[in-house]
Scaffold this active site. Structure first.
Site, PDB file in Angstrom:
ATOM      1  N   GLU A  60      -9.251 -17.245   0.873  1.00 10.43           N
ATOM      2  CA  GLU A  60      -8.862 -16.758   2.201  1.00 10.43           C
ATOM      3  C   GLU A  60      -7.475 -17.282   2.573  1.00 10.43           C
ATOM      4  O   GLU A  60      -6.621 -16.534   3.072  1.00 10.43           O
ATOM      5  CB  GLU A  60      -9.886 -17.206   3.237  1.00 10.43           C
ATOM      6  CG  GLU A  60      -9.512 -16.877   4.671  1.00 10.43           C
ATOM      7  CD  GLU A  60     -10.185 -17.807   5.667  1.00 10.43           C
ATOM      8  OE1 GLU A  60      -9.637 -17.961   6.769  1.00 10.43           O
ATOM      9  OE2 GLU A  60     -11.231 -18.395   5.333  1.00 10.43           O
ATOM     10  N   ASP A  64      -4.378 -14.773   3.105  1.00  9.40           N
ATOM     11  CA  ASP A  64      -3.689 -14.742   4.396  1.00  9.40           C
ATOM     12  C   ASP A  64      -2.179 -14.767   4.192  1.00  9.40           C
ATOM     13  O   ASP A  64      -1.433 -14.035   4.857  1.00  9.40           O
ATOM     14  CB  ASP A  64      -4.146 -15.928   5.241  1.00  9.40           C
ATOM     15  CG  ASP A  64      -3.398 -16.016   6.563  1.00  9.40           C
ATOM     16  OD1 ASP A  64      -3.572 -15.122   7.409  1.00  9.40           O
ATOM     17  OD2 ASP A  64      -2.632 -16.981   6.743  1.00  9.40           O
ATOM     18  N   ASP A 133     -11.984 -13.023   7.509  1.00 10.95           N
ATOM     19  CA  ASP A 133     -11.799 -14.069   6.500  1.00 10.95           C
ATOM     20  C   ASP A 133     -12.130 -13.551   5.104  1.00 10.95           C
ATOM     21  O   ASP A 133     -11.433 -13.863   4.127  1.00 10.95           O
ATOM     22  CB  ASP A 133     -12.677 -15.278   6.815  1.00 10.95           C
ATOM     23  CG  ASP A 133     -12.239 -16.015   8.073  1.00 10.95           C
ATOM     24  OD1 ASP A 133     -11.116 -15.755   8.549  1.00 10.95           O
ATOM     25  OD2 ASP A 133     -13.018 -16.846   8.576  1.00 10.95           O
ATOM     26  N   GLU A 136      -9.388 -11.279   3.733  1.00 12.93           N
ATOM     27  CA  GLU A 136      -8.266 -12.084   3.242  1.00 12.93           C
ATOM     28  C   GLU A 136      -8.607 -12.714   1.900  1.00 12.93           C
ATOM     29  O   GLU A 136      -7.750 -12.797   1.007  1.00 12.93           O
ATOM     30  CB  GLU A 136      -7.902 -13.154   4.267  1.00 12.93           C
ATOM     31  CG  GLU A 136      -7.235 -12.588   5.513  1.00 12.93           C
ATOM     32  CD  GLU A 136      -6.908 -13.647   6.546  1.00 12.93           C
ATOM     33  OE1 GLU A 136      -5.972 -13.426   7.339  1.00 12.93           O
ATOM     34  OE2 GLU A 136      -7.587 -14.707   6.573  1.00 12.93           O
TER      35      GLU A 136
END
Length: 276
Positions: A60, A64, A133, A136
């Site tokens: 994640e 991101d 989440d 990502e």
């Protein structure tokens, strides 16, 4: 349970998992290394309930950054005249938990996530923070398995429509400012925001309600108070704008009806005068 039955159950579960992964990979457009995809889909609640398995949190973190880079690069290239502040606001309108969750829902990502029983029981498969989440993490997995070009292509495919929509709607501007300008124009007063927070310190979720004149026009959630307020302001702006547009449309129709009635009355009067 006999060993044969246990083996059969395990094989069936493995086959179902493989079939499920194939379905998700088809939606993503990439076939990923199996263990990497499993990790991307493993929420910490599942990991903790199953002996401390690896979670998707590192993926994640990576995803991101990849998402932020690709979206930022796109905005930089497509808006050469926008200053840094407006580019940052445009990016925030696209890269936020609600937008990511909507993209995740479009992929039906929730059905693939490995969740613990507690999260499962409280609707975790449709929880915005978990969907965001996990998306990502999946982007991070694509980056590790296929490289930046493939991850970038995936981000473009999933997020370019959002980028275009946000740009066209002016969502790169501050929604709180836009809402205040709209409520002033409509004579509704100054917006205020009521914010609540839930969850542990390391994973708080903020919920904001945008109120004008004591009436709540929109709510929003986010990982920060600022994000929640912006989401609430956007929701309220759309609600008030829509209501104002409907009133304007109704007024225009009423005016047209009145004009047509007056025209008919004048025609009748002219006809009466002519016959006399």
């Amino acid at each position: 349970m006999s060993d044969a039955k246990a083996d059969s159950t395990a094989k069936k579960k493995a086959d179902n998992t493989a079939s499920s992964h194939t379905l998700l990979e088809g939606r993503l457009g990439y076939k990923l290394e199996s263990a990497l995809l499993v990790r991307a889909l493993t929420h910490r609640s599942y990991a903790y309930e199953n002996g401390g398995l690896p979670t998707n949190e590192r993926l994640e973190f990576l995803g991101d950054s990849v998402l932020g880079l690709v979206v930022t690069d796109t905005l930089y290239r497509t808006h050469p005249d926008l200053p840094e502040g407006q580019l940052a606001k445009l990016r925030a309108a696209v890269v936020n938990s609600r937008a990511l969750a909507e993209v995740g829902r479009g992929l039906e990502l929730g059905s693939f996530i490995r969740l613990g029983r507690g999260e499962e029981g409280t609707g975790g498969r449709d929880k915005a923070s978990i969907l965001a989440d996990t998306l990502e993490a999946v982007i991070g997995a694509v980056y590790l398995d296929q490289g930046l070009e493939a991850a970038g292509e995936l981000v473009h495919r999933l997020f370019d429509p959002l980028i275009e929509k946000s740009s066209n709607l002016g969502a790169g501007l501050d929604w709180k400012t836009s809402l205040q300008e709209l409520t002033a124009t409509e004579g509704l007063g100054v917006p205020e925001y009521l914010v609540t927070e839930t969850g542990p310190d390391h994973e708080k979720t903020f919920t904001a309600a945008a109120r004008v004149g004591g009436v709540s026009y929109g709510t929003g959630t986010g990982r920060s108070k600022k994000e929640a307020e912006q989401q609430a302001a956007e929701s309220a702006w759309r609600a008030i704008r829509s209501a104002a547009d409907e009133r304007a449309k109704a007024a225009a129709q009423a005016a047209q009806t009145a004009a047509e009635a007056a025209e008919r009355a004048q025609g009748n009067a002219d006809a009466s005068s002519a016959s006399a």
